[in-house]
Each structure stands twice: as structure tokens, then as C-alpha cells.
Enzyme design. Sequence first.
Site, PDB file in Angstrom:
ATOM      1  N   GLY A 157       0.637  -1.808   0.060  1.00  0.00           N
ATOM      2  CA  GLY A 157      -0.719   0.412  -0.299  1.00  0.00           C
ATOM      3  C   GLY A 157       0.327   1.012   0.465  1.00  0.00           C
ATOM      4  O   GLY A 157       2.117   0.847   0.028  1.00  0.00           O
ATOM      5  N   ARG A 241       0.995  -3.815  13.009  1.00  0.00           N
ATOM      6  CA  ARG A 241       0.520  -4.291  13.504  1.00  0.00           C
ATOM      7  C   ARG A 241       0.602  -5.018  15.027  1.00  0.00           C
ATOM      8  O   ARG A 241       1.119  -6.857  14.043  1.00  0.00           O
ATOM      9  CB  ARG A 241      -1.131  -3.960  13.553  1.00  0.00           C
ATOM     10  N   GLU A 270       0.436  -5.164  23.687  1.00  0.00           N
ATOM     11  CA  GLU A 270       0.372  -3.958  22.982  1.00  0.00           C
ATOM     12  C   GLU A 270      -0.512  -3.694  24.368  1.00  0.00           C
ATOM     13  O   GLU A 270      -1.543  -3.034  24.537  1.00  0.00           O
ATOM     14  CB  GLU A 270       0.633  -3.026  22.287  1.00  0.00           C
ATOM     15  N   HIS A 288       5.862   1.858  19.769  1.00  0.00           N
ATOM     16  CA  HIS A 288       5.077   2.402  18.646  1.00  0.00           C
ATOM     17  C   HIS A 288       4.853   3.593  18.301  1.00  0.00           C
ATOM     18  O   HIS A 288       3.519   4.544  18.822  1.00  0.00           O
ATOM     19  CB  HIS A 288       3.828   2.094  19.579  1.00  0.00           C
ATOM     20  N   ILE A 289       5.684   4.159  17.600  1.00  0.00           N
ATOM     21  CA  ILE A 289       6.116   5.627  17.225  1.00  0.00           C
ATOM     22  C   ILE A 289       6.095   5.621  16.043  1.00  0.00           C
ATOM     23  O   ILE A 289       6.882   6.913  16.094  1.00  0.00           O
ATOM     24  CB  ILE A 289       7.025   6.309  18.085  1.00  0.00           C
TER      25      ILE A 289
HETATM   26  C1  GLV Z   1      -0.455   3.550  14.308  1.00  0.00           C
HETATM   27  O1  GLV Z   1       0.008   2.485  14.572  1.00  0.00           O
HETATM   28  C2  GLV Z   1      -1.368   4.083  13.264  1.00  0.00           C
HETATM   29  O2  GLV Z   1      -2.620   3.534  12.795  1.00  0.00           O
HETATM   30  O3  GLV Z   1      -1.485   5.585  12.462  1.00  0.00           O
HETATM   31  C1  GLV Z   2      -1.786   3.021   5.156  1.00  0.00           C
HETATM   32  O1  GLV Z   2      -1.863   4.249   4.727  1.00  0.00           O
HETATM   33  C2  GLV Z   2      -0.779   2.605   3.089  1.00  0.00           C
HETATM   34  O2  GLV Z   2      -2.247   2.112   3.118  1.00  0.00           O
HETATM   35  O3  GLV Z   2       0.374   1.706   3.972  1.00  0.00           O
END
Ligand code: GLV
Ligand code: GLV
Length: 324
Positions: A157, A241, A270, A288-289
Site C-alpha cells: 500500500g 500491527r 501492546e 509504537h512511535i
Molecule cells: C498508527 O499505528 C496508526 O495506525 O496510525
Molecule cells: C497506509 O497508509 C497504507 O496504505 O499503507
Amino acid sequence: MAQIFVTRHIPDIGINMLRAAGHTVEISKKNGALTHAELLDALRAYPYDAVVCLLTDTINKEVFDAVPTAKIFANYAVGYDNISLTDAKDAGVTITNTPGVLTDSVAEFALSLILAVAKRIPEADAYTRKGLYDGWAPELFLGIDLKGKTLGILGAGRIGYEVAVRAHHGLGMQIVYNDVQKSAVLEKETKAVYYTTTEDVLKNADVVSIHVPLLPSTTHLINADRLKHMKSGAILINTSRGPVIDEQALANALKAGTIRGAGLDVFEMEPKIVKELMSLQNAVITPHIASATEETRNKMSAIVAENINDFLVGEIPNNVVHLA
Ligand code: GLV
Ligand code: GLV
């Protein structure tokens, strides 16, 4: 004029935009994520018209029932696996997210983790700070080079695409990838080779970076079995994730040295992290930053406000994931 609840403080820009549109904004005063019970209590306290929620909030039927007046929940995240879209549909609630604005930040972060693991930067930093550096040595902290190596992208993506472009043009890596569909633009831009299976990517890549959304089909996409397909010197990066990886299986592989290392910004349970990972030197772990830059978190805040402001004047917001 609408009443809006925000489940945790977010950068002011979006809050100011909501207020400038004439709305009243109530922000949770807790310095931390609300528990599910606290969230329900907070939402029952007032017939709010809209809610800004976070990826740490579980948004389901109970939540929609707690505030039946709120017809939009604007998630302050691109991922929306924290929200039951089925329940949103049943409750007639519109859901929005914040795609696009965090793509570059997350891509840069994934690259940072690749480099950090390949060059062993956190490990070497800790060693130096401990006062252990006693002079240049030919074999101190040997890492690996990335030029000419193969990067496997799982999920091509927006984010996966930007990681591939940077790795190819910036680091000279070859790109292979898997996704539910082929990406003509990725192939054109990076000469990426498409594989129809995850296994084929794992078999051929020196570095694997995960950019899939969390879905039933991607839960434990990387499990003990699939880890066996990875090259022995390979590096696994996850900025998507946590539950996409069987974390215990990964910790076992890292401990046994069947792969070289991992860079993880997200975790299966998490904020809990599998115990072994905490002490493994070949894992670089961050809280998760990946999207946490000043620029991006401000833009996410503004987008959340735009989504709500548009909805409240009867327009379709730009970033709808479910339109009621
Ligand atoms: C961060 O993990 C988001 O999904 O924006
Ligand atoms: C999220 O923005 C993705 O499409 O990878």
C-alpha cells in the site's frame, strides 16, 4: 453547534479547528488511555455528537450504545482494527481515519529500524555508554551492508510503496513483494518483483518489512512455520500491527539465531511485550512511535478535525472507512 468528546489529548491544532467551527470540545482529563469502563462512563456523561478516538480505544457496540447521539467516530490513526465496522454499521455510525499524512513518517521509521538492526546501532550505543569501548577493533559490532540485498515488502500500500522506493533508490536494494494485488506503480518505480505467496517473499528476502493492515487473514501472518522460510541472516521489520507476528515464535527464532534480527515498533499484546524480546540484543524495540513526528501528529490532528467538521455540516468526510 456540536459537542465533541476526545478520548485523550491530541495536538492542539485539531482541537482549535473544532472550536473555531463553533463546536464544544471535551477532552479526557486522564493522563493516559482510558480503560474500556472509563471510556463507557465518559461517553454516557453527555449526549455527544461526535467522538475522536485512538487506536488504543476498543470501539464496539457497547461504546456506540453508550453514546447513541454520536454519529461519527474519527480515529486518530490510519489503522482502524480497534473499531468494529460491523457494530458501526449496525449502529449507523460513520468511521474515519487519517491515511496519507503519516505515510512518509512511517516509511522513514521502517527504514530507520532496518538500518538500526543491520548496523546494530542501539546495541553499540548501549555498549559505548556502559564505558566498554576500549579502542577500535577489526571485528567489533559487525553488521551487514544493505546495498545489493533484497528487501521483501509484505503489503504494498502507500507505506510499503514508500519504504520500497527509499530502499531501492536510497540504499540500492532490490525489491520483491507480496500483496493481495500487484502494484504496477511499485514495479515501475523500483523494478520490484511480485511473488504470489508470503513464503516466496520470505525465502528470497534479506530484509522483510511488514505493511499490511491487521485483518483475520493477516493475524499471525508471520508464525513459527513461516519464520522457517526466512534466510538465516534475514532481518524482520514490523511497523504495522503487533498481532501480524506470532511474537513468541519470533522471540524463539531470534534467540535460536535462525534469523539475524528484528526491528519492532508494534507488539502482539501492546503495551505488553514477550519477555525474551526485552533481553535479546538482536531485537530493536520501540514503543509504537513510527508516526510520531511533530509534523505528522499535527497533520493527523488537523485531519481528524476536518473529518468531523465536514461530517457535521452534512458533507462526506475525505477519509471515510465506513459511511453510515
Ligand atoms: C498508527 O499505528 C496508526 O495506525 O496510525
Ligand atoms: C497506509 O497508509 C497504507 O496504505 O499503507
